[in-house]
Design an enzyme around this catalytic site. Structure first.
Site, PDB file in Angstrom:
ATOM      1  CB  SER A 470      -0.966  -0.045   1.189  1.00 35.42           C
ATOM      2  OG  SER A 470      -1.971   0.917   1.053  1.00 35.42           O
ATOM      3  CG  ASP A 481       7.973   5.233 -10.818  1.00 34.96           C
ATOM      4  OD1 ASP A 481       8.500   4.199 -11.273  1.00 34.96           O
ATOM      5  OD2 ASP A 481       6.804   5.276 -10.403  1.00 34.96           O
ATOM      6  CE  LYS A 495      -4.803  -1.876   1.099  1.00 34.13           C
ATOM      7  NZ  LYS A 495      -4.843  -0.485   0.643  1.00 34.13           N
TER       8      LYS A 495
END
Length: 717
Positions: A470, A481, A495
């Site tokens: 999560s 990224d 999740k």
């Protein structure tokens, strides 16, 4: 986020209309636990909210009813040790009506099924007690099948008795291998079974309701959850890493609520009148409140009375350790305070590595969850407790101590506050998008870090495992990224859904509370007071959205793939979002507009090569692979021998192997070997993976500039 949706939920008071009275069927041999009006209201309200506002937009029909039914039975009797095949045939008539039951708030069928389960459970424990008078022959070549998940339900009482006779025999054999005293072993088991019987008889309708609501909500989606008032209080304590109370850890022993620990600086410790092992026999609210006797209570019920708002008074009747039960208890009056759970907050350490004769200092920050004190945050308190605030202080401390790099240890971090995931990322980047969130109407919101300050701009690694989920995946995904740090470890949980925590006291109309109060013969204030620190109706964590990385990829199912991967000790085929039948699928949306601050593509092959070379000659790596193989081997086992000699030989061989391998691991990590029976020193570090994560970051720091094109800006603070 999506405040309009939350407002709709809060204003949806008309959802909680009256529920039909449930039909109650008595089950002889059970305690005939029955639902109350409040639970019927909650059930119907949640069914309506899920149907209208859950992200998946699941229709409550016969198909989902069957899923709920199967989950409910599995939660009670996964290994088929209690229900008879005839019970299941009896229950089959409810398989396709539970959807109608939840929509109507009818819990009669649900509680009937549970009461049959309780009867079977009590019968089994009572039967086990009768078996203790028998003699046991451990020379026979018999087996006890403990994993019966894939076996049919037992068809007869006689067959069930045989199964439980084997179970009792196995329990007795376990004790006999440790001690030959048969009489003592039988007494130990007698106490164990009697305690199980006592705990079974303390189950109440809140336990049953919570169990069924878990089956109901998780059939819709694995992360939509209802929390009854006690569980809601615990959930919010976990989210904030603090509570309001007296600062005492409690447990139950011999029907008494016992104080097992005191928080330093808490009201109980500061009073000098409360001590570890004191027994709490009574609790009263306020300076003039009447005492409620709590002897025989479950610990969570006593805790609910003792906790309360900061600044309020609670009185305790205490029996100090050694004082007779018939003695007059002493009365202690305490004022509740806010208790910070420091042991459950982010922590730091420094690890030292030698590379080419040079000492490299790596700071490690362990983050157990993304916690935040929402009440303080919403009230505007700038010093609210949160993961980001704690980590920033730890970073500042590590910088003063001159670390060369930082590892963020996010293993076992199941997530928490989405806001904190964004804010924590902001400590390591200047500005920019962190996560994209899509609501049920396909509207996409981009959550950004808009604070240009950077707390730490040096070499960074993030350590994750299968239970990193999560908010952890948002954070580690954004760091990856942006090219801000190196991700090491194993594939994360996957999740990718967003939940909103909804206080049902704000959704269900006040008229319903008055109705409940009237049914129990109390006024509205009295009903609220009896819940102590808890809400009246509980809390719903509703899946309202799905989050995506700034690349456009969802973390749903796939999670975050590390740049340098470790083998997973946690079985990937048993744990993870992709193992959940009701989980949402992976998908992709358009990417956000963002600028990478670094690029590890040139350096990763060299780092992987160095890592692989170490692993080839690392005893610890070899032992970890052996552990993984051993776990898989044991997972395939379904039964155990009841032959004493065979089991003893097997246990002795396992113990010898474990002892020898443990010492080999210790030698490999530069620690002294242990003698037989010697316990491992406390706080001794045997975390091979954390050590390797620091070594990978050390490799990166030590590489020549030609290996890396990372261009993280150096920002002073």
């Amino acid at each position: 986020m999506f405040k309009k949706l939350y407002l709709v939920l809060v204003l949806g008071a008309t959802l909680a209309c009256s529920a039909k009275p449930a039909k109650h069927v008595k089950v002889d041999g059970s305690n005939n636990i029955q639902p109350d009006e409040k639970q019927s209201i909650v059930c119907k309200t949640i069914a309506t909210m899920i149907s209208k506002y859950n992200y998946k937009k699941v229709e409550l029909n016969d198909s989902i009813s069957t899923v709920i039914y199967n989950r409910y039975l599995k939660m009670m009797d996964e290994s088929h040790n209690y229900f008879l095949a005839s019970d299941i045939q009896d229950f089959d008539k409810y398989k396709t009506v539970l959807d109608d039951d939840v929509k109507n708030g009818n819990l009669g069928n649900v509680f009937y099924i549970f009461n049959v389960y309780q009867k079977r459970y009590i019968d089994r424990i009572k039967y086990s007690l009768t078996q203790l008078d028998n003699s046991f022959d451990f020379s026979k070549n018999e087996n006890f099948t403990y994993d019966r998940d894939n076996l049919p339900f037992v068809s007869s009482e006689a067959e069930m008795n045989k199964l439980w006779s084997e179970r009792v025999k196995y329990d007795m054999l376990n004790l006999k291998l440790a001690s030959p005293d048969v009489a003592k072993n039988k007494e130990t088991l007698r106490k164990r079974y009697t305690n199980l019987l006592s705990q079974a008889n303390k189950l109440n309708n809140q336990d049953v309701f919570q169990l069924f609501m878990d089956a109901f909500t998780e059939a819709i989606d694995p992360h939509t959850n209802y929390f009854n008032p006690a569980n809601a209080a615990n959930f919010n304590i976990e989210m904030s890493r603090q509570l309001e109370g007296i600062g005492a850890g409690l447990n139950v022993e011999n029907e008494f609520v016992i104080i097992k620990s005191l928080t330093a600086g808490g009201p109980a410790e500061k009073s000098k009148q409360v001590n570890v092992d004191d027994r709490i026999v009574g609790v009263a609210q306020g300076a003039d409140g009447e005492f409620q006797n709590v002897v025989g209570w479950r610990v969570e019920n006593a805790i609910a009375l003792i906790r309360g708002k900061k600044g309020t008074t609670v009185k305790l009747e205490l029996l100090p350790k050694g004082m007779s039960v018939s003695s007059k208890p002493k009365v202690v009056e305490l004022v509740r305070e806010k208790i910070i759970l420091k042991d459950e907050s982010a922590k730091k350490e420094i690890r030292t590595y030698i590379e080419n004769g040079k000492t490299i200092k790596i700071g490690v920050i362990s983050v157990p969850a993304f916690y935040i004190d929402f009440n303080d945050y919403k009230s505007g308190n700038p010093n609210y407790k949160s993961t980001t605030h704690d980590v920033k202080l730890l970073i500042d401390s590590l910088k003063l101590q001159g670390v060369d790099g930082i590892v963020m240890d996010m293993r076992q971090n199941g997530g928490g506050s989405l806001l904190e995931a964004v804010d924590l990322t902001g400590l390591f980047i200047k500005t920019g998008p962190v996560v994209q969130v899509r609501n049920p109407n396909d509207e996409i919101e981009v959550d950004k870090d808009e604070d240009p300050s950077v707390s730490y701009s040096g070499p960074l690694a993030i350590l994750v495992d299968r239970f990193s989920a999560s908010a952890t995946e948002i954070f580690s995904g954004a760091i990856q990224d942006y090219g801000r740090g190196i991700i090491v470890g194993t594939q994360t949980y996957g999740k990718g859904s967003v939940q909103n925590a909804i206080d049902l006291d704000r959704v269900i109309p006040p008229s319903m509370l008055e109705r409940v109060a009237g049914l129990v013969g109390k006024d509205k204030k009295a009903v609220t007071a009896t819940t102590g620190s808890q809400s009246v109706f509980g809390q719903l964590n509703l899946t309202i959205a799905k989050f995506y990385r700034i690349t456009g990829n969802s973390t749903q199912h796939k999670g975050v793939t590390p740049d340098i991967q470790f083998p997973s000790v946690i079985p990937l085929d048993k744990y993870g979002e992709d193992t959940e039948p009701s989980a949402m699928p992976f998908d992709v949306i358009a990417k956000s507009s963002y600028t990478r601050v670094g690029d590890f593509s040139a350096v990763l092959p060299q780092l992987k090569k160095l890592h692989d070379q170490r692993m080839e000659s690392s005893p610890n790596y070899k032992y970890m692979l052996e552990d993984i193989a051993e776990i898989k081997k044991h997972e395939a086992e379904k039964s155990v021998t009841l032959n004493e000699q065979k089991l003893k030989e097997q246990r002795d061989a396992d113990d010898k192997k474990a002892f020898e391998e443990n010492n080999l691991r210790r030698v490999a990590m530069g620690l002294p070997v242990l003698k037989k029976g010697q316990t491992r020193p406390r706080n001794e570090d045997l975390d091979f993976l954390k050590r390797e994560a620091g070594q990978i970051l050390t490799d990166y720091i030590s590489l020549d500039n030609k290996f890396t094109s990372t261009t993280t800006p150096q920002i002073s603070n």
